[in-house]
Design an enzyme around this catalytic site. Structure first.
Site, mmCIF file in Angstrom:
data_model
loop_
_atom_site.group_PDB
_atom_site.id
_atom_site.type_symbol
_atom_site.label_atom_id
_atom_site.label_comp_id
_atom_site.label_asym_id
_atom_site.label_seq_id
_atom_site.Cartn_x
_atom_site.Cartn_y
_atom_site.Cartn_z
ATOM 1 N N ASP A 89 0.658 -1.282 0.067
ATOM 2 C CA ASP A 89 0.189 0.004 0.023
ATOM 3 C C ASP A 89 0.818 1.179 -0.083
ATOM 4 O O ASP A 89 1.897 1.299 0.593
ATOM 5 C CB ASP A 89 -1.084 -0.161 1.236
ATOM 6 C CG ASP A 89 -1.938 1.097 1.094
ATOM 7 O OD1 ASP A 89 -2.423 1.491 0.100
ATOM 8 O OD2 ASP A 89 -2.537 1.388 2.159
ATOM 9 N N ASN A 147 -10.835 -2.621 -4.926
ATOM 10 C CA ASN A 147 -10.148 -1.423 -5.708
ATOM 11 C C ASN A 147 -10.832 -1.102 -7.136
ATOM 12 O O ASN A 147 -10.324 -0.348 -7.665
ATOM 13 C CB ASN A 147 -8.774 -1.929 -6.144
ATOM 14 C CG ASN A 147 -7.871 -2.170 -4.784
ATOM 15 O OD1 ASN A 147 -7.037 -2.880 -4.701
ATOM 16 N ND2 ASN A 147 -8.021 -0.992 -4.009
ATOM 17 N N ARG A 178 -0.930 8.923 -10.236
ATOM 18 C CA ARG A 178 -0.918 7.870 -9.487
ATOM 19 C C ARG A 178 -0.265 6.576 -9.957
ATOM 20 O O ARG A 178 0.272 5.698 -9.492
ATOM 21 C CB ARG A 178 -2.178 7.384 -8.736
ATOM 22 C CG ARG A 178 -2.901 8.460 -8.032
ATOM 23 C CD ARG A 178 -4.094 8.334 -7.578
ATOM 24 N NE ARG A 178 -4.564 6.859 -6.896
ATOM 25 C CZ ARG A 178 -4.224 6.613 -5.849
ATOM 26 N NH1 ARG A 178 -4.179 7.597 -4.824
ATOM 27 N NH2 ARG A 178 -4.545 5.264 -5.332
ATOM 28 N N GLU A 197 0.536 -12.201 13.428
ATOM 29 C CA GLU A 197 1.265 -10.718 13.993
ATOM 30 C C GLU A 197 1.277 -9.757 12.529
ATOM 31 O O GLU A 197 1.585 -10.227 11.446
ATOM 32 C CB GLU A 197 3.027 -11.132 14.291
ATOM 33 C CG GLU A 197 3.000 -12.146 15.049
ATOM 34 C CD GLU A 197 2.625 -11.831 16.610
ATOM 35 O OE1 GLU A 197 2.338 -10.492 17.024
ATOM 36 O OE2 GLU A 197 1.786 -12.548 17.292
HETATM 37 C C1 IPE Z 1 -1.655 0.133 -3.278
HETATM 38 O O1 IPE Z 1 -1.322 1.469 -3.439
HETATM 39 C C2 IPE Z 1 -1.874 -0.363 -4.582
HETATM 40 C C3 IPE Z 1 -3.271 -0.846 -4.962
HETATM 41 C C4 IPE Z 1 -4.324 -0.628 -4.058
HETATM 42 C C5 IPE Z 1 -3.769 -1.226 -6.404
HETATM 43 P P1 IPE Z 1 -2.297 2.571 -3.275
HETATM 44 O O2 IPE Z 1 -2.828 3.074 -4.622
HETATM 45 O O3 IPE Z 1 -3.570 2.127 -2.393
HETATM 46 O O4 IPE Z 1 -1.808 3.856 -2.756
HETATM 47 P P2 IPE Z 1 -2.539 4.913 -1.506
HETATM 48 O O5 IPE Z 1 -2.992 4.154 -0.605
HETATM 49 O O6 IPE Z 1 -3.567 5.587 -2.408
HETATM 50 O O7 IPE Z 1 -1.317 5.870 -1.448
HETATM 51 C C1 IPE Z 2 -5.362 -2.461 0.037
HETATM 52 O O1 IPE Z 2 -5.156 -0.996 0.060
HETATM 53 C C2 IPE Z 2 -5.372 -3.273 -1.168
HETATM 54 C C3 IPE Z 2 -4.054 -3.534 -1.608
HETATM 55 C C4 IPE Z 2 -2.881 -2.798 -1.145
HETATM 56 C C5 IPE Z 2 -4.107 -4.000 -3.143
HETATM 57 P P1 IPE Z 2 -6.290 -0.118 -0.294
HETATM 58 O O2 IPE Z 2 -5.530 1.300 -0.435
HETATM 59 O O3 IPE Z 2 -7.194 -0.425 -1.230
HETATM 60 O O4 IPE Z 2 -7.067 -0.131 1.278
HETATM 61 P P2 IPE Z 2 -7.679 1.208 1.905
HETATM 62 O O5 IPE Z 2 -8.657 1.515 0.790
HETATM 63 O O6 IPE Z 2 -6.611 2.249 2.351
HETATM 64 O O7 IPE Z 2 -8.330 0.384 3.159
HETATM 65 MG MG MG Z 3 -4.074 2.488 -0.443
#
Ligand code: IPE
Ligand code: IPE
Ligand code: MG
Length: 241
Positions: A21, A69, A34, A208
């Protein structure tokens, strides 16, 4: 209590999970779209995967794309699908020279056909590798996984091949995408969010968790080492004393 100092070898989790994430925030901090964060995240994924295999992790599960997502804007989804395609084509070319078996966790039938073919091909080509199992969670949600398992069991009950009394915790585990694999010992969540976001809900009953402030594209092998030291100093009781 076991205590591992900085010099000692940390305990290596048999099954490690990573919620990859923070890609979007990483890009935003740099004034980039992004999608650039997702590209950087995918590059880091390769590096960390190789490292995990080299230190003796037996199962690595990475959360790449959740059932939630799909809510994201279509341009971001499109960029992600392109990155998945690129990564898997590359993996088929060189990454599979490594001793890593790839398995996808999730409902894959919703992806475009060319991606589904790549998923199948990657699993097939790596099926006889023995070094580490790499689970890539794609259109994965813990709730969807449990719903899927309940349906499979209900079908057996309906057919008369299974009695409700025969439904045990083990039987449920055997109907999850991770059937036959040990539960995760440790899950890492970079990017500082204190939540599970639908990842391995059933499997992580006694896992954990370590939350780290680094965004995923910035997460290094040193960060992983430091998480493993912290993990080594945890006292896992599994409900005992
Ligand atoms: C994780 O990074 C990748 C996916 C969920 C596909 P994010 O895209 O969620 O990045 P943030 O959390 O918006 O920074
Ligand atoms: C979790 O991240 C999913 C992945 C990293 C693929 P998200 O960015 O989707 O999770 P939330 O929305 O912050 O909970
Ligand atoms: Mg995220």
């Amino acid at each position: 209590m076991n205590h591992v100092s900085d010099q000692e070898q940390p305990i290596i989790p048999r099954h490690l999970g990573i919620i990859m994430d923070g890609n979007g925030r990483w890009a935003k901090k740099r004034g980039l779209p992004r999608s650039a964060g997702h590209t950087a995240g995918a590059a880091n994924f390769k590096k960390i995967t190789r490292y995990c295999a080299s230190i003796g992790v037996k199962y690595l599960t990475v959360y790449a794309f959740s059932t939630e997502n799909w809510k994201r804007p279509s341009d971001e989804i499109e960029a992600l699908m392109k990155i998945f395609q690129q990564y898997l084509e590359e993996a088929l070319r060189d990454f599979l020279g490594e001793n890593i078996r790839v398995k996808f966790l999730g409902e894959l039938s919703v992806f475009p056909q060319h991606l589904q073919n790549l998923f199948a091909r990657t699993e097939e080509v790596s099926a006889d590798k023995t070094g580490m199992v790499l689970n890539i969670a794609m259109n994965y949600g813990g709730r969807a996984e449990l719903t899927h398992a309940v349906r499979l069991l209900a079908e057996q009950v309906q057919k008369g091949t299974l009695l409700p009394d025969q439904i045990t915790e083990d039987l449920i585990s055997q109907h999850l995408y991770t059937a036959g694999q040990p539960d995760p010992d440790l899950v890492l969540r970079p990017s500082g969010e204190y939540r599970i976001s639908n990842f391995l809900l059933w499997q992580s009953a006694y896992t954990e968790y370590i939350i780290m402030d680094k965004l995923w594209p910035d997460f290094t092998t040193r960060d992983l080492d430091s998480a493993l030291r912290e993990f080594s100093n945890r006292n896992r009781r599994f409900g005992g004393i």
